[in-house]
Scaffold this motif. Structure first.
Motif, short mmCIF file in Angstrom:
data_model
loop_
_atom_site.label_atom_id
_atom_site.label_comp_id
_atom_site.label_asym_id
_atom_site.label_seq_id
_atom_site.Cartn_x
_atom_site.Cartn_y
_atom_site.Cartn_z
N UNK A 14 64.97 12.36 74.90
CA UNK A 14 65.34 13.83 75.32
C UNK A 14 65.04 14.97 74.33
N UNK A 15 65.13 14.78 73.09
CA UNK A 15 64.94 15.70 72.14
C UNK A 15 63.20 15.91 71.93
N UNK A 16 62.65 14.75 72.11
CA UNK A 16 61.15 14.89 72.21
C UNK A 16 60.58 15.75 73.45
N UNK A 17 61.19 15.69 74.30
CA UNK A 17 60.89 16.32 75.59
C UNK A 17 61.13 17.84 75.52
N UNK A 18 62.38 18.12 74.95
CA UNK A 18 62.97 19.51 74.80
C UNK A 18 62.24 20.28 73.82
N UNK A 19 61.77 19.69 72.73
CA UNK A 19 61.46 20.31 71.51
C UNK A 19 59.83 20.11 71.64
N UNK A 20 59.40 19.28 72.48
CA UNK A 20 57.86 19.18 72.56
C UNK A 20 57.39 18.50 71.26
N UNK A 21 57.91 17.64 70.63
CA UNK A 21 57.75 16.93 69.67
C UNK A 21 56.86 15.61 70.05
N UNK A 22 55.90 15.44 68.90
CA UNK A 22 54.86 14.05 69.16
C UNK A 22 55.90 13.09 68.67
N UNK A 23 56.27 13.24 67.43
CA UNK A 23 57.23 12.23 66.84
C UNK A 23 58.58 12.77 66.51
N UNK A 24 59.36 11.83 66.88
CA UNK A 24 60.89 12.56 66.61
C UNK A 24 61.70 11.38 65.66
N UNK A 25 62.30 11.98 64.75
CA UNK A 25 62.70 11.26 63.72
C UNK A 25 63.82 10.26 64.26
N UNK A 26 64.09 9.02 63.49
CA UNK A 26 65.09 8.18 63.97
C UNK A 26 66.45 8.79 63.88
N UNK A 27 67.36 8.51 65.00
CA UNK A 27 68.62 9.31 64.68
C UNK A 27 69.61 8.29 64.00
N UNK A 28 70.13 8.69 63.22
CA UNK A 28 71.54 7.89 62.47
C UNK A 28 72.92 8.67 62.70
N UNK A 29 73.77 7.94 62.89
CA UNK A 29 75.07 8.31 62.99
C UNK A 29 76.19 7.66 62.02
N UNK A 30 77.15 8.46 61.57
CA UNK A 30 78.06 7.86 60.66
C UNK A 30 79.26 8.60 60.78
N UNK A 31 80.42 8.11 60.59
CA UNK A 31 81.84 8.81 60.73
C UNK A 31 81.82 9.86 59.86
N UNK A 32 82.55 10.97 60.44
CA UNK A 32 82.76 12.14 59.74
C UNK A 32 84.10 11.97 58.59
N UNK A 33 84.08 11.99 57.52
CA UNK A 33 85.13 11.41 56.68
C UNK A 33 85.88 12.91 56.08
N UNK A 34 85.30 13.93 56.42
CA UNK A 34 85.51 15.23 55.70
C UNK A 34 86.79 15.71 56.33
N UNK A 35 87.46 15.50 57.37
CA UNK A 35 88.72 15.73 57.91
C UNK A 35 90.00 15.31 57.00
N UNK A 36 89.52 13.78 56.65
CA UNK A 36 90.34 12.88 55.78
C UNK A 36 90.34 13.54 54.41
N UNK A 37 89.39 14.08 54.05
CA UNK A 37 89.21 14.59 52.51
C UNK A 37 89.87 15.79 52.60
#
Length: 82
Positions: A14-37
């Motif tokens: 979806x990002x590649x279509x909307x942003x018209x990018x030929x190469x889209x970087x891999x997406x990585x997800x991780x938990x947000x620990x800032x609220x606990x901090x």
């Protein structure tokens, strides 16, 4: 987290279509620990020994109040138009 990782290829497409990018970087997800901090830091600030150091001492508070009165410009008290 599992759902985000599972949806990653779709989101990349979806990002590649909307942003018209030929190469889209891999997406990585991780938990947000800032609220606990932030909660941990808030608890530290509320500890009595920390509050003691953060709050102004009575002598310093009186000096700050006295300084506020000195901030009036010359002639401010005598000029009722101001």
């Amino acid at each position: 987290m599992k759902a985000c990782r599972r949806a990653s290829p779709f989101l990349r497409g979806q990002m590649a279509k909307e942003l018209r990018l030929q190469f889209v970087p891999e997406l990585g997800f991780q938990a947000d620990t800032s609220f606990g901090e932030a909660a941990r830091i808030g608890e530290l600030f509320n500890r009595p020994e920390v509050l003691r150091d953060l709050l102004p001492k009575e002598d310093e508070a009186d000096a700050v109040d006295d300084d506020a009165d000195d901030d009036l410009g010359e002639g401010d008290e005598a000029d009722p138009a101001k």
